[in-house]
Enzyme design. Sequence first.
Site, PDB file in Angstrom:
ATOM      1  N   GLU A 235       0.808  -1.213   0.000  1.00 24.68           N
ATOM      2  CA  GLU A 235       0.000   0.000   0.000  1.00 24.68           C
ATOM      3  C   GLU A 235       0.844   1.267   0.000  1.00 24.68           C
ATOM      4  OE1 GLU A 235      -0.709  -2.702   1.733  1.00 24.68           O
ATOM      5  OE2 GLU A 235      -2.767  -3.214   1.216  1.00 24.68           O
TER       6      GLU A 235
ATOM      7  N   HIS B 121     -11.038  -5.236  10.201  1.00 21.84           N
ATOM      8  CA  HIS B 121     -11.734  -5.187   8.909  1.00 21.84           C
ATOM      9  C   HIS B 121     -13.117  -4.563   9.005  1.00 21.84           C
ATOM     10  CE1 HIS B 121      -8.691  -8.235   7.919  1.00 21.84           C
ATOM     11  NE2 HIS B 121      -8.990  -8.092   6.643  1.00 21.84           N
TER      12      HIS B 121
HETATM   13  C1  LIG Z   1      -2.246  -4.531   4.332  1.00 18.76           C
HETATM   14  C2  LIG Z   1      -3.266  -5.409   3.716  1.00 18.76           C
HETATM   15  N1  LIG Z   1      -3.548  -5.268   2.411  1.00 18.76           N
HETATM   16  C3  LIG Z   1      -4.457  -6.051   1.828  1.00 18.76           C
HETATM   17  C4  LIG Z   1      -5.122  -6.991   2.542  1.00 18.76           C
HETATM   18  C5  LIG Z   1      -6.185  -7.848   1.890  1.00 18.76           C
HETATM   19  N2  LIG Z   1      -5.707  -9.189   1.724  1.00 18.76           N
HETATM   20  C6  LIG Z   1      -5.984 -10.153   2.616  1.00 18.76           C
HETATM   21  S1  LIG Z   1      -5.283 -11.591   2.243  1.00 18.76           S
HETATM   22  C7  LIG Z   1      -4.585 -10.962   0.833  1.00 18.76           C
HETATM   23  C8  LIG Z   1      -3.748 -11.825  -0.032  1.00 18.76           C
HETATM   24  C9  LIG Z   1      -2.602 -12.377   0.713  1.00 18.76           C
HETATM   25  O1  LIG Z   1      -1.873 -13.195  -0.120  1.00 18.76           O
HETATM   26  P1  LIG Z   1      -0.676 -14.026   0.457  1.00 18.76           P
HETATM   27  O2  LIG Z   1       0.162 -13.167   1.348  1.00 18.76           O
HETATM   28  O3  LIG Z   1       0.008 -14.668  -0.669  1.00 18.76           O
HETATM   29  O4  LIG Z   1      -1.352 -15.076   1.411  1.00 18.76           O
HETATM   30  P2  LIG Z   1      -2.429 -16.184   1.042  1.00 18.76           P
HETATM   31  O5  LIG Z   1      -3.761 -15.530   1.230  1.00 18.76           O
HETATM   32  O6  LIG Z   1      -2.195 -16.637  -0.341  1.00 18.76           O
HETATM   33  O7  LIG Z   1      -2.218 -17.250   2.043  1.00 18.76           O
HETATM   34  C10 LIG Z   1      -4.922  -9.628   0.683  1.00 18.76           C
HETATM   35  C11 LIG Z   1      -4.526  -8.780  -0.436  1.00 18.76           C
HETATM   36  C12 LIG Z   1      -4.826  -7.093   3.912  1.00 18.76           C
HETATM   37  N3  LIG Z   1      -5.454  -7.958   4.704  1.00 18.76           N
HETATM   38  N4  LIG Z   1      -3.888  -6.299   4.469  1.00 18.76           N
END
Ligand SMILES: Cc1ncc(C[n+]2csc(CCOP(=O)(O)OP(=O)(O)O)c2C)c(N)n1
Lengths: 340, 356
Positions: A68, A137
């Site tokens: 971000e 959230h």
């Molecule tokens: C700072 C932040 N940005 C965006 C999100 C929304 N978000 C939640 S899970 C996710 C994807 C995460 O991907 P990854 O780190 O690869 O973990 P996975 O879900 O694949 O286990 C996003 C973008 C968040 N929770 N926190």
Amino acid sequence: MAQQADAAGRELTMSRAMVEAIAHEMREDEEVFVMGEDVADYGGIFGSTDGLLAEFGRDRVMDVPISETSFVGAGVGAAQAGMRPIVELMFVDFFGVCMDQIYNNMAKNTYMSGGSVNVPMVLMTAVGGSYNDAAQHSQTLYGTFAHLPGMKVVVPSTAYDAKGLMHNAVRDDDPVVYMFHKRLMGLGWMPSPAGPKTDVPEEPYSIPFGEADVKREGEDVTVVTLGLHVHRALEAADELSRTDGIDTEVVDLRTLKPLDTETVVDSVRKTGRLVVVDEDYRSYGVTGEIVARVAEGALSDLEAVERVAIPDVPIPYARPLEEAVNPGVEDIADAIRATR
Amino acid sequence: MYEGMVTARRYEERLQEEYLEGKQPAFDISAGPIPGELHLAAGHEASGAGVCIHLRDGDTVTAPHRPHHVAIAKGVDLKRMTAEIFGRETGLCKGKGGHMHLFDPDVNFACSGIIAQGCPPAVGAAMAAKKRNTDEVAVAFLGEGAIDQGGFLESLNLASVHDLPVVFVVEDNDWAISMPKERVTDVTDGSQRANGFGLPGVRVDFDDALAVYDAAEEAVGRARDGNGPTLIEVQVHRRMGHFMGDAEGYRPENDVERASRLDSIPRLAEDLRKRGVDDDGLEEIRTRAHERVEEAIEWAKEQPEPKPEAALEDAFAGPPEGAAEPPAAAETDGGERSDGPRITPGERSGSDGGEE
Ligand SMILES: Cc1ncc(C[n+]2csc(CCOP(=O)(O)OP(=O)(O)O)c2C)c(N)n1
């Protein structure tokens, strides 16, 4: 309400209305683009960019890494370079990761540069709880963003308003934070109350910032609110007119910065009683600000004041706990009664 | 390790069933016994089990929004964790945290819903261990989507420059919600992020629990011996949608199929068979795991829901043991209408943290 009379008899959800405005602005102006997490193929987790990828392609609807600070800050940079980025911060709660870019760059650069630089950027973000997603959230944080000098803050409560305010946000030469409530978007998996889905004209139209909308006229008490709680307040008002014979006026702020003090003060001059309802934390927030403005503008007319907001605790997870802190229809009705 | 993985898998299957209750036929995220988002980790079990087996209760783990397999591997109280997910009073966090915000101080486990947010606190736990001269270590788990986040990169640097006993474990499942890895990074091997910061980076391919075990043994050992941090990236597979209710319209069919074909659990079972564990032995482990999961879920469902007024408690530290009742929270909720049905300040019970 008056503005909605010219609507075309075509009902849209709030998310469709937002997308329509964004798509129109993208067609009109090559400099408008969208970036954020999951805005392309997914169409935005809350449907705020649904369908844009198909029409505009990946250059103008950009998925970005989860970073971000970098993409919100890049929005500031692109805006200063004369483009008109619409950047989505998926949940407002994630602002903490990139707050420096938001409040030290996005909000302040116009001023710090003595007006020689401006930041025509829209930061759109989902707010609000009521579905048990807990403290990271579910916040609204209206007050946090409206508190920052240099920032314009928009909070639509209906599809009609969402479209008009989005047109205005993209065309505005200043940074705008556009905060949409998840539960108003018309998503299949998060049912909306009746209300946000409204008639929306097909042609573009602009709702100027700083014009509150009286969503319900009444004589006895003024409720000032925004976002999801406009609908809860309207429900409370209908209930009270039936059960208690109280005639409630509901003022939807629509923009927090600039704030339409006049409409609020005029309403309180008429009713003498004020209830402010906010899904944000109670202290140092919208409720305090509105009460202060009314006190400044109509102190002698003010007979009673009630504030309904989240007590100063993070949003809890379990249903009974979240319901306890998030103002419901009954809480609003009780507050209205208490002003009598 | 096998038992931990099987327990985690069964746990998530059962959670999925419970979660979908009340959400059928029309999916409504706020309906049913488990509301809110639910991120399941089916396909990630090898990393949690392979790493945490080297840890003790005193070691710290921070997990991300997909926490259950790591929590189970770290020995988090399964019953109270389940009660938390069901939003019950006796849950780990009294129903305040929910599935993304589980805290079990007994085994130094925490998780959170903000991407990469657990990295700095893990560095902090490692810092505390180093300052106190203990041999405790800290492990931060995160997804491959999280390694573009500043908080992670800054943590690598801080841990490295201060030689802190911390291990970063990246679970690479190729996806960050709808974003495939290749669209958000030009570096396919995330362990290379270590290179710029002067710490070792290791990648474990093929979702191989035994290889995770080996890599983690070395990394945790290095940390414990005072030789500083390591970054391990583990290939895992996302068998489900990002969250329950995710229709995965963005995901190619063959990718879902691949995730299921490369499942680490049958792979480990095969490895164990080769090492002489017979089918009865494996079946016994499975039965035990399933029983434990069932017990936890049954127990959780019997627990009471929290009382609404408890929402006002715990924003600040509880009183020290034996202290007098704290005063009503006059500043925080002063002026709250006392006739409202929601919360009456006078009702604030003085027992913050008293149950423990
Ligand atoms: C700072 C932040 N940005 C965006 C999100 C929304 N978000 C939640 S899970 C996710 C994807 C995460 O991907 P990854 O780190 O690869 O973990 P996975 O879900 O694949 O286990 C996003 C973008 C968040 N929770 N926190």
